[in-house]
Design a protein around this motif. Structure first.
Motif, PDB file in Angstrom:
ATOM      1  N   GLY A  61     -19.652  44.734  65.852  1.00  0.00           N
ATOM      2  CA  GLY A  61     -18.003  44.524  66.308  1.00  0.00           C
ATOM      3  C   GLY A  61     -17.244  45.661  65.935  1.00  0.00           C
ATOM      4  N   LYS A  62     -17.287  46.239  64.682  1.00  0.00           N
ATOM      5  CA  LYS A  62     -16.395  47.274  64.495  1.00  0.00           C
ATOM      6  C   LYS A  62     -16.734  48.604  65.317  1.00  0.00           C
ATOM      7  N   THR A  63     -18.049  48.733  65.389  1.00  0.00           N
ATOM      8  CA  THR A  63     -18.448  49.998  65.658  1.00  0.00           C
ATOM      9  C   THR A  63     -17.894  49.853  67.380  1.00  0.00           C
ATOM     10  N   VAL A  64     -18.101  48.794  67.967  1.00  0.00           N
ATOM     11  CA  VAL A  64     -17.692  48.751  69.573  1.00  0.00           C
ATOM     12  C   VAL A  64     -16.249  49.086  69.882  1.00  0.00           C
ATOM     13  N   THR A  65     -15.507  48.251  68.753  1.00  0.00           N
ATOM     14  CA  THR A  65     -14.110  48.368  69.008  1.00  0.00           C
ATOM     15  C   THR A  65     -13.700  49.668  68.651  1.00  0.00           C
ATOM     16  N   SER A  66     -14.265  50.538  67.455  1.00  0.00           N
ATOM     17  CA  SER A  66     -13.736  51.694  67.117  1.00  0.00           C
ATOM     18  C   SER A  66     -14.194  52.834  68.114  1.00  0.00           C
ATOM     19  N   MET A  67     -15.376  52.589  68.816  1.00  0.00           N
ATOM     20  CA  MET A  67     -15.652  53.469  70.059  1.00  0.00           C
ATOM     21  C   MET A  67     -14.757  53.194  71.052  1.00  0.00           C
ATOM     22  N   LEU A  68     -14.477  52.140  71.470  1.00  0.00           N
ATOM     23  CA  LEU A  68     -13.236  51.938  72.480  1.00  0.00           C
ATOM     24  C   LEU A  68     -12.074  52.610  72.309  1.00  0.00           C
ATOM     25  N   ALA A 125     -11.759  45.105  63.576  1.00  0.00           N
ATOM     26  CA  ALA A 125     -10.949  46.459  63.791  1.00  0.00           C
ATOM     27  C   ALA A 125     -10.950  47.372  62.835  1.00  0.00           C
ATOM     28  N   SER A 126     -10.952  48.468  63.061  1.00  0.00           N
ATOM     29  CA  SER A 126     -11.011  49.546  61.723  1.00  0.00           C
ATOM     30  C   SER A 126     -10.254  50.769  62.261  1.00  0.00           C
ATOM     31  N   ALA A 127      -9.227  50.870  61.638  1.00  0.00           N
ATOM     32  CA  ALA A 127      -8.720  52.299  61.357  1.00  0.00           C
ATOM     33  C   ALA A 127      -9.821  53.507  60.929  1.00  0.00           C
ATOM     34  N   THR A 128     -10.344  53.524  60.066  1.00  0.00           N
ATOM     35  CA  THR A 128     -11.368  54.465  59.701  1.00  0.00           C
ATOM     36  C   THR A 128     -12.348  54.660  60.876  1.00  0.00           C
ATOM     37  N   GLY A 129     -12.863  53.809  61.384  1.00  0.00           N
ATOM     38  CA  GLY A 129     -13.724  54.031  62.729  1.00  0.00           C
ATOM     39  C   GLY A 129     -13.086  54.483  64.030  1.00  0.00           C
ATOM     40  N   ALA A 130     -11.814  53.943  64.428  1.00  0.00           N
ATOM     41  CA  ALA A 130     -10.921  54.770  65.345  1.00  0.00           C
ATOM     42  C   ALA A 130     -10.958  56.204  65.149  1.00  0.00           C
ATOM     43  N   PHE A 131     -10.313  56.453  63.672  1.00  0.00           N
ATOM     44  CA  PHE A 131     -10.485  57.997  63.243  1.00  0.00           C
ATOM     45  C   PHE A 131     -11.588  58.792  63.545  1.00  0.00           C
ATOM     46  N   LEU A 132     -12.705  58.318  63.101  1.00  0.00           N
ATOM     47  CA  LEU A 132     -13.991  58.985  63.011  1.00  0.00           C
ATOM     48  C   LEU A 132     -14.296  59.214  64.343  1.00  0.00           C
ATOM     49  N   PHE A 133     -14.111  57.990  65.575  1.00  0.00           N
ATOM     50  CA  PHE A 133     -14.783  58.213  66.654  1.00  0.00           C
ATOM     51  C   PHE A 133     -13.794  59.202  67.517  1.00  0.00           C
TER      52      PHE A 133
END
Length: 252
Positions: A61-68, A125-133
């Motif tokens: 879930g975090k991977t998909v939302t972070s990529m979006l 949801a992940s701020a870290t993931g959003a930043f990485l992607f």
């Protein structure tokens, strides 16, 4: 650095008396499987399964939302985009403990207490993931997006057919971070979950201290060793992607 871990593995094979023996034993005992059976009788196996399911759901879930989120911040134009991205980064400075009370009230209003929804949905949801992607997508030539748009590909199709094959290293890095983060959750499950059958593994490790009249450190260390194996395995399997993912997320 490895000496405490090595000694924990040794203690996990011992009885309580052997664990307190002086001088300390430096050879394995023979009670590892007895200690594991004691843990399983206390519901440790169920907690292991619960944590595996929760960690898998959160990672996907975090991977998909972070990529979006990364797709939106790089390829979309909308008002206050940079302010929103700054606000997302600002949440990285906020420890989880700050939002425990409002999050608990929200789960109570939704009647999600003692459910897997409470263990997974707040962490999708992940701020870290959003930043990485966002950093990774900003290094991909924009001509690819323009070509996909000319071919009539929707943004979601562009993400899954073009960006995902070019992002496996970042996805691997994200998976390692989020799996370990979710696997090590303790405070939130203790607060929101009262049913022992729905509890997570780190709570089970702490509960192992209360097994029996006195603390049996052989049982405790057996639980700690078992609880540490999945994160270790995930890191070993995705180590190359983890290191490469951070190397490729520098900004232009």
């Amino acid at each position: 650095i490895s000496l405490p871990a090595f000694y924990a593995v040794l203690v996990s094979t011992m009885t309580r008396d052997q664990a307190f023996q002086y001088p300390p034993r430096l050879v394995p005992g023979t009670d590892f499987f007895d200690n594991v059976n004691t843990l399983w009788d206390q519901g440790f196996g169920r907690m292991f399964v619960n944590t595996s399911i929760a960690a898998a759901v959160v990672v996907v879930g975090k991977t998909v939302t972070s990529m979006l989120a990364g797709l939106a911040f790089v390829y979309f134009r909308f008002p206050f985009k940079w302010f929103l991205f700054f606000f997302v980064l600002l949440t990285l400075l906020m420890p989880t403990e700050i939002i425990i009370v409002p999050l608990f009230r929200l789960m109570a209003e939704l009647e999600w207490g003692d459910t897997k929804y409470a263990l997974t949905v707040p962490f999708l949801a992940s701020a870290t993931g959003a930043f990485l992607f966002r950093q990774h997508f900003s290094n991909i030539p924009r001509e690819l997006a323009e070509a996909a748009q000319i071919d009539g590909a929707s943004p979601v199709r562009f993400m899954f057919t073009v960006l995902v094959p070019m992002s496996w290293n970042v996805i691997g890095a994200m998976a390692v971070i989020q799996f370990i983060y979710m696997w090590n959750q303790y405070l939130w499950p203790v607060i929101i979950i009262k049913d022992p059958g729905e509890q997570l593994i780190q709570v089970g490790v702490v509960n192992a201290f209360a097994v029996g009249a006195q603390t049996d450190y052989g049982i405790v260390m057996a639980g700690a060793v078992i609880a540490s194996l999945p994160p270790l395995l995930v890191f070993v399997l995705l180590q190359r992607q983890f290191m490469s993912g951070f190397a490729l997320t520098r900004d232009k």
